[in-house]
Design an enzyme around this catalytic site. Structure first.
Site, PDB file in Angstrom:
ATOM      1  N   GLY A  27      -0.411  -9.966  -9.027  1.00 36.15           N
ATOM      2  CA  GLY A  27      -1.445  -9.411  -8.529  1.00 36.15           C
ATOM      3  C   GLY A  27      -2.164  -8.764  -7.650  1.00 36.15           C
ATOM      4  O   GLY A  27      -1.371  -8.276  -7.103  1.00 36.15           O
ATOM      5  N   HIS A  33       3.107  -2.036  -7.828  1.00 36.04           N
ATOM      6  CA  HIS A  33       3.542  -2.767  -9.098  1.00 36.04           C
ATOM      7  C   HIS A  33       3.552  -1.021 -10.029  1.00 36.04           C
ATOM      8  O   HIS A  33       4.331  -1.304 -11.047  1.00 36.04           O
ATOM      9  CB  HIS A  33       2.410  -3.529  -9.328  1.00 36.04           C
ATOM     10  CG  HIS A  33       2.208  -4.497  -8.083  1.00 36.04           C
ATOM     11  ND1 HIS A  33       1.145  -4.420  -6.992  1.00 36.04           N
ATOM     12  CD2 HIS A  33       2.763  -5.301  -7.562  1.00 36.04           C
ATOM     13  CE1 HIS A  33       1.109  -5.299  -6.476  1.00 36.04           C
ATOM     14  NE2 HIS A  33       2.144  -6.032  -6.891  1.00 36.04           N
ATOM     15  N   GLN A 145      12.028  -2.889  -3.564  1.00 40.27           N
ATOM     16  CA  GLN A 145      12.593  -2.493  -2.657  1.00 40.27           C
ATOM     17  C   GLN A 145      11.969  -3.144  -1.115  1.00 40.27           C
ATOM     18  O   GLN A 145      12.712  -3.224  -0.372  1.00 40.27           O
ATOM     19  CB  GLN A 145      13.699  -1.520  -2.307  1.00 40.27           C
ATOM     20  CG  GLN A 145      15.196  -1.189  -3.043  1.00 40.27           C
ATOM     21  CD  GLN A 145      15.465   0.020  -3.386  1.00 40.27           C
ATOM     22  OE1 GLN A 145      15.077   0.473  -2.045  1.00 40.27           O
ATOM     23  NE2 GLN A 145      15.959   0.169  -3.742  1.00 40.27           N
ATOM     24  N   ASP A 147      10.164  -5.804  -0.737  1.00 39.44           N
ATOM     25  CA  ASP A 147      11.151  -7.111  -0.579  1.00 39.44           C
ATOM     26  C   ASP A 147      12.033  -7.103   0.051  1.00 39.44           C
ATOM     27  O   ASP A 147      12.665  -7.897  -1.822  1.00 39.44           O
ATOM     28  CB  ASP A 147       9.423  -8.087  -1.028  1.00 39.44           C
ATOM     29  CG  ASP A 147       8.237  -7.918  -1.156  1.00 39.44           C
ATOM     30  OD1 ASP A 147       7.585  -8.430  -0.071  1.00 39.44           O
ATOM     31  OD2 ASP A 147       7.567  -6.607  -2.090  1.00 39.44           O
ATOM     32  N   MET A 181       2.808   0.822   0.663  1.00 43.32           N
ATOM     33  CA  MET A 181       1.767   0.110  -0.158  1.00 43.32           C
ATOM     34  C   MET A 181       1.738  -1.937  -0.551  1.00 43.32           C
ATOM     35  O   MET A 181       3.425  -2.153  -0.413  1.00 43.32           O
ATOM     36  CB  MET A 181       1.563   0.113  -1.883  1.00 43.32           C
ATOM     37  CG  MET A 181       1.274   1.673  -1.940  1.00 43.32           C
ATOM     38  SD  MET A 181       0.481   2.471  -3.507  1.00 43.32           S
ATOM     39  CE  MET A 181       0.216   3.930  -2.924  1.00 43.32           C
ATOM     40  N   SER A 182       0.466  -2.474  -0.370  1.00 48.97           N
ATOM     41  CA  SER A 182       1.101  -3.574  -0.297  1.00 48.97           C
ATOM     42  C   SER A 182      -0.108  -4.629  -0.763  1.00 48.97           C
ATOM     43  O   SER A 182      -1.857  -4.057   0.100  1.00 48.97           O
ATOM     44  CB  SER A 182       1.549  -4.426   1.379  1.00 48.97           C
ATOM     45  OG  SER A 182       0.599  -5.516   1.359  1.00 48.97           O
TER      46      SER A 182
HETATM   47  P1  AMP Z   1       3.945  -9.181  -5.203  1.00 45.41           P
HETATM   48  O1  AMP Z   1       3.093  -8.455  -6.019  1.00 45.41           O
HETATM   49  O2  AMP Z   1       3.458  -8.756  -4.526  1.00 45.41           O
HETATM   50  O3  AMP Z   1       4.134 -10.679  -5.444  1.00 45.41           O
HETATM   51  O4  AMP Z   1       4.992  -7.502  -5.668  1.00 45.41           O
HETATM   52  C1  AMP Z   1       5.554  -8.057  -7.010  1.00 45.41           C
HETATM   53  C2  AMP Z   1       6.396  -6.862  -6.920  1.00 45.41           C
HETATM   54  O5  AMP Z   1       6.208  -5.370  -6.604  1.00 45.41           O
HETATM   55  C3  AMP Z   1       7.494  -7.924  -6.389  1.00 45.41           C
HETATM   56  O6  AMP Z   1       8.663  -6.883  -6.734  1.00 45.41           O
HETATM   57  C4  AMP Z   1       7.035  -6.269  -4.794  1.00 45.41           C
HETATM   58  O7  AMP Z   1       8.652  -6.297  -4.302  1.00 45.41           O
HETATM   59  C5  AMP Z   1       6.749  -5.042  -5.856  1.00 45.41           C
HETATM   60  N1  AMP Z   1       6.486  -4.248  -4.613  1.00 45.41           N
HETATM   61  C6  AMP Z   1       4.866  -4.714  -3.967  1.00 45.41           C
HETATM   62  N2  AMP Z   1       5.331  -3.372  -3.148  1.00 45.41           N
HETATM   63  C7  AMP Z   1       5.334  -2.307  -3.384  1.00 45.41           C
HETATM   64  C8  AMP Z   1       5.748  -1.402  -3.172  1.00 45.41           C
HETATM   65  N3  AMP Z   1       5.272  -0.301  -2.216  1.00 45.41           N
HETATM   66  N4  AMP Z   1       6.696  -0.532  -3.557  1.00 45.41           N
HETATM   67  C9  AMP Z   1       7.583  -0.717  -5.091  1.00 45.41           C
HETATM   68  N5  AMP Z   1       7.861  -2.041  -5.268  1.00 45.41           N
HETATM   69  C10 AMP Z   1       6.470  -3.005  -5.039  1.00 45.41           C
END
Ligand code: AMP
Length: 277
Positions: A27, A33, A145, A147, A181-182
């Site tokens: 989320g 995402h 990618q 992660d 982005m994070s």
């Molecule tokens: P998370 O919500 O952080 O667990 O991320 C969910 C999915 O989104 C994972 O597969 C992450 O690698 C991907 N994700 C997170 N940040 C990015 C980004 N900046 N660009 C592409 N994919 C992302």
């Protein structure tokens, strides 16, 4: 769009659908995402997104409790991006207190890089993703990618356990200034964000050196460390690893991941770039 909270509801809904793509997330959805959701839409007629802050992948002193959970906004984004189903379970739904513990681990991939600094992290990731795969039974699943190690471990898990699911990696989406982005970027104070820009800058400069012919990773890593230290970032690691085995690379003659993990104040940030000769 269906919003589902229980495994039983998902199973009933899943049975009505044909080919299904899954985008697992925690989320606090951002454009990274949404790019996975977009890629998923292009590969399957139905798209499911899971939104679950998975406690088993957080260490005791990590940010599980303060991790952002803007559910209403996330649902609006899913709705407007054509998602068919959102699975948002409670922790007790995924991990009933009486359940027997189970560990899925790929030690050769999970004990390096992030795994070294976050012991047990990838056991938690594999546990939750394996459960999500069994609950939602996707035909195809999308991971970022950003992660990279997680993407590689999930692909290896699927292969090792003969799960009939295609794993697709999607490029890292960045803000205009280069910062990957994070969801954790929300923790950064303005001056911390400014410092954090040196992560993508370091990767960019190293990629430039690679393009101009440098193949010795110690040179690329030294360059990256210099850029990060100029801004006094706390470096957890800067590494060059084989894109498949995640073993350290000295001379680049196959796809190699340049990986960075740093701490900016209390916030831990990771980023990477893949270089291919
Ligand atoms: P998370 O919500 O952080 O667990 O991320 C969910 C999915 O989104 C994972 O597969 C992450 O690698 C991907 N994700 C997170 N940040 C990015 C980004 N900046 N660009 C592409 N994919 C992302």
């Amino acid at each position: 769009m269906k919003l589902l909270h229980t495994i039983a509801e998902v199973r009933a809904e899943r049975d009505k659908l044909g080919r299904l793509a899954l985008v697992p997330t925690m989320g606090a959805l951002h454009a990274g995402h949404l790019s996975l959701i977009d890629a998923a839409r292009r590969r399957a007629p139905h798209v499911a997104v899971s939104i679950f802050v998975n406690p088993t992948q957080f260490g005791h002193n990590e940010d599980f409790n303060r991790y952002p959970r803007p559910l209403e906004q996330d649902l609006a984004k899913c709705q407007s991006n054509g998602v068919d189903m959102v699975f948002n379970p409670a922790v007790e739904e995924m991990y009933p207190p009486a359940a027997t513990d189970i560990v899925v681990d790929l030690p050769s991939l999970s004990t390096v890089l992030e795994g070294k600094h976050r012991p047990g992290h990838f056991k938690g990731v594999c546990q939750v993703v394996a459960k999500l795969f069994n609950i939602l039974r996707p035909n195809i699943a999308f991971f970022g990618q950003k992660d990279y190690q997680q993407l590689r471990i999930i692909a290896a898990m699927v292969e090792a356990l003969n799960m009939d699911i295609e794993i697709v990696g999607c490029p890292t989406i960045r803000d205009a200034d280069g910062l990957a982005m994070s969801s954790r970027n929300a923790y950064l104070a303005p001056e911390e964000r400014e410092k954090a820009l040196s992560i993508s800058r370091a990767l960019g400069i190293a990629q430039g050196e690679f393009r101009s012919g440098v193949r010795q990773t110690n040179r690329l890593l030294t360059t990256m460390q210099k850029v990060l230290l100029e801004k006094h970032l706390m470096i957890d690691y800067v590494a060059a690893v084989d894109a498949t085995s995640l073993r350290p690379v000295e001379v680049i003659n196959a796809p190699t991941v340049l990986a960075v993990a740093t701490r900016v104040g209390k916030t831990r940030l990771i980023d990477n770039a893949i270089v291919e000769p």
